[in-house]
Design a protein around this motif. Structure first.
Motif, PDB file in Angstrom:
ATOM      1  N   ARG A 123      95.802  50.879  69.432  1.00 55.13           N
ATOM      2  CA  ARG A 123      95.006  50.116  70.397  1.00 55.13           C
ATOM      3  C   ARG A 123      95.525  48.696  70.564  1.00 55.13           C
ATOM      4  O   ARG A 123      95.594  48.177  71.678  1.00 55.13           O
ATOM      5  CB  ARG A 123      93.539  50.059  69.961  1.00 55.13           C
ATOM      6  N   GLU A 124      95.887  48.062  69.450  1.00 54.69           N
ATOM      7  CA  GLU A 124      96.181  46.629  69.492  1.00 54.69           C
ATOM      8  C   GLU A 124      97.643  46.308  69.766  1.00 54.69           C
ATOM      9  O   GLU A 124      97.942  45.233  70.283  1.00 54.69           O
ATOM     10  CB  GLU A 124      95.772  45.983  68.160  1.00 54.69           C
ATOM     11  N   VAL A 125      98.535  47.217  69.407  1.00 58.38           N
ATOM     12  CA  VAL A 125      99.965  46.902  69.515  1.00 58.38           C
ATOM     13  C   VAL A 125     100.629  47.694  70.634  1.00 58.38           C
ATOM     14  O   VAL A 125     101.029  47.145  71.655  1.00 58.38           O
ATOM     15  CB  VAL A 125     100.682  47.159  68.170  1.00 58.38           C
ATOM     16  N   ARG A 176      98.982  34.958  66.415  1.00 58.67           N
ATOM     17  CA  ARG A 176      98.912  36.417  66.443  1.00 58.67           C
ATOM     18  C   ARG A 176      99.389  36.956  67.786  1.00 58.67           C
ATOM     19  O   ARG A 176     100.069  37.989  67.843  1.00 58.67           O
ATOM     20  CB  ARG A 176      97.472  36.877  66.162  1.00 58.67           C
ATOM     21  N   ALA A 177      99.079  36.279  68.881  1.00 54.98           N
ATOM     22  CA  ALA A 177      99.549  36.714  70.196  1.00 54.98           C
ATOM     23  C   ALA A 177     101.074  36.696  70.263  1.00 54.98           C
ATOM     24  O   ALA A 177     101.702  37.612  70.815  1.00 54.98           O
ATOM     25  CB  ALA A 177      98.956  35.821  71.284  1.00 54.98           C
ATOM     26  N   LEU A 178     101.678  35.649  69.681  1.00 51.03           N
ATOM     27  CA  LEU A 178     103.137  35.578  69.642  1.00 51.03           C
ATOM     28  C   LEU A 178     103.710  36.679  68.750  1.00 51.03           C
ATOM     29  O   LEU A 178     104.714  37.323  69.091  1.00 51.03           O
ATOM     30  CB  LEU A 178     103.569  34.204  69.132  1.00 51.03           C
ATOM     31  N   MET A 179     103.055  36.919  67.616  1.00 50.38           N
ATOM     32  CA  MET A 179     103.509  37.976  66.720  1.00 50.38           C
ATOM     33  C   MET A 179     103.457  39.338  67.398  1.00 50.38           C
ATOM     34  O   MET A 179     104.344  40.178  67.215  1.00 50.38           O
ATOM     35  CB  MET A 179     102.651  37.991  65.449  1.00 50.38           C
ATOM     36  N   LEU A 180     102.414  39.578  68.197  1.00 45.81           N
ATOM     37  CA  LEU A 180     102.291  40.860  68.894  1.00 45.81           C
ATOM     38  C   LEU A 180     103.451  41.084  69.857  1.00 45.81           C
ATOM     39  O   LEU A 180     103.936  42.212  70.014  1.00 45.81           O
ATOM     40  CB  LEU A 180     100.969  40.922  69.655  1.00 45.81           C
TER      41      LEU A 180
END
Length: 369
Positions: free
Chosen positions: A160-162, A130-134
């Motif tokens: 907030r997250e992206v 998920r960190a890589l996807m972000l």
């Protein structure tokens, strides 16, 4: 030219909000007179249309994504500056961004928060991926000309997250539904004898959390309730569901219908008194609006924008994803049905033409910018 890319088939009759959204886009573009092409995956063999191109067979996203790379390689020189390319899922836009970076305008739609499927399948092990996807997702949203979120709740989470900026400016356009399905079908409060007939309607997947619906039924039956549960849908977790039903103490009260065409939704709702939604996450579930149109109370987990459409205690009950609280809400919904106090509610602002006109207006603004 308007291009819409979606891992679905606009000519199929699959259940689900995403499938209905793609069909709605096809209907809207067909009415608009705008030149368009839909690029999707083939889920049926009965119908074709020259404006629909299939780049994969079946619903597997990886096959669809690989098909997009091939499609963009073949068509990269045909795209012009006035073309609009609308992608559903941010990572579907990468073939365009890399193979035709300066051609056309890019729209990215979010029907959920990216990464939730991975979290559901792999739990904490999904965090590094998920960190890589972000990292890649932030690059997509910075390069997109417009972003569309189906619910404001998801828009806030994504901000907030992206990336705050792009999502603070994102358009919020809910998923509509085809009210024409109910034009000739039975619409009216359910008869009292339907008060204990529950319907689960949707894909058999981790997202929809069908085992929770089975557990709710088991609790109701164990407490002496004369309840039944009908499950309409199919999906990747169907085999696990068959095993779950086979070992259930309430198995004789559960009926699994399997895959159903979308045009059967009014009849399915008419045969049941309560719609049960047990999803782990959603954006703007179409089935909730369809149940409201059919005057069926909804018992649902607190996902997406369901709280915006339901009147608590009158047209529905929003509860945490906990067996006891959902069972209690079902009993309250049963009391509404049995006493004839169900309120029919036409979901305002969800007219398909009005919603799709907002998307068409966005396409036209980008094409002329």
């Amino acid at each position: 030219m308007i291009y819409v890319f979606y891992n679905n088939d606009p000519l199929a009759q699959d259940l689900g909000g995403g499938a209905e959204h793609f069909r709605g886009l096809f209907r809207a573009l067909d009415r608009s007179g705008e030149p368009f092409r839909l690029v999707g995956c083939r889920l049926q063999r009965e119908r074709t249309d020259p404006r629909v191109t299939y780049v994969a067979d079946g619903s597997n996203f990886l096959r669809f994504w690989l098909g997009l790379w091939l499609w963009f390689w073949r068509n990269r020189h045909r795209l012009g500056p006035g073309d609009v390319l609308h992608f559903h899922r941010n990572y579907a836009a990468w073939p365009k961004l890399l193979l035709a970076p300066r051609r056309g305008r890019v729209v990215v739609s979010y029907h959920n928060v990216t990464g939730r499927v991975l979290e559901g399948k792999f739990g904490r092990l999904a965090r590094p991926l998920r960190a890589l996807m972000l990292l890649f997702e932030r690059r997509v949203v910075r390069r997109a000309d417009a972003i569309v979120c189906v619910s404001d709740r998801d828009r806030q989470v994504l901000a907030r997250e992206v990336e705050p900026g792009p999502f603070e400016r994102a358009a919020v356009i809910p998923a509509g539904f085809d009210a024409r399905l109910f034009a000739e079908g039975p619409v009216g409060p359910p008869a009292p004898e339907l008060a204990t007939r529950l319907l689960f309607l949707g894909r058999i997947s981790h997202q929809k959390n069908v085992p929770l619906a089975v557990s709710v039924l088991e609790r109701l039956v164990a407490e002496g309730g004369d309840y039944t549960l009908t499950i309409a849908g199919d999906g990747e977790d169907a085999r696990a569901l068959v095993r779950r039903i086979a070992t259930s103490p309430a198995r004789e009260r559960i009926r699994w219908l399997g895959r159903q065409p979308h045009d059967r939704v009014p009849q399915l709702l008419a045969a049941h008194g309560i719609l049960l939604v047990t999803s782990r996450y959603e954006a703007s579930p179409t089935v909730v609006k369809e149940a409201l149109r059919a005057c069926r109370p909804v018992v649902t987990t607190d996902v997406g924008d369901v709280g915006h459409w339901l009147e608590e205690g009158l047209t529905g009950f929003v509860r945490p994803a906990e067996v006891g609280q959902l069972a209690e809400a079902v009993r309250a919904a049963s009391a509404l049905v049995a006493s004839g106090r169900c309120r029919c509610a036409e979901p305002s602002g969800l007219d398909e033409a009005a919603i799709m006109d907002r998307l068409l207006g966005l396409y036209r603004r980008l094409a002329s910018a």
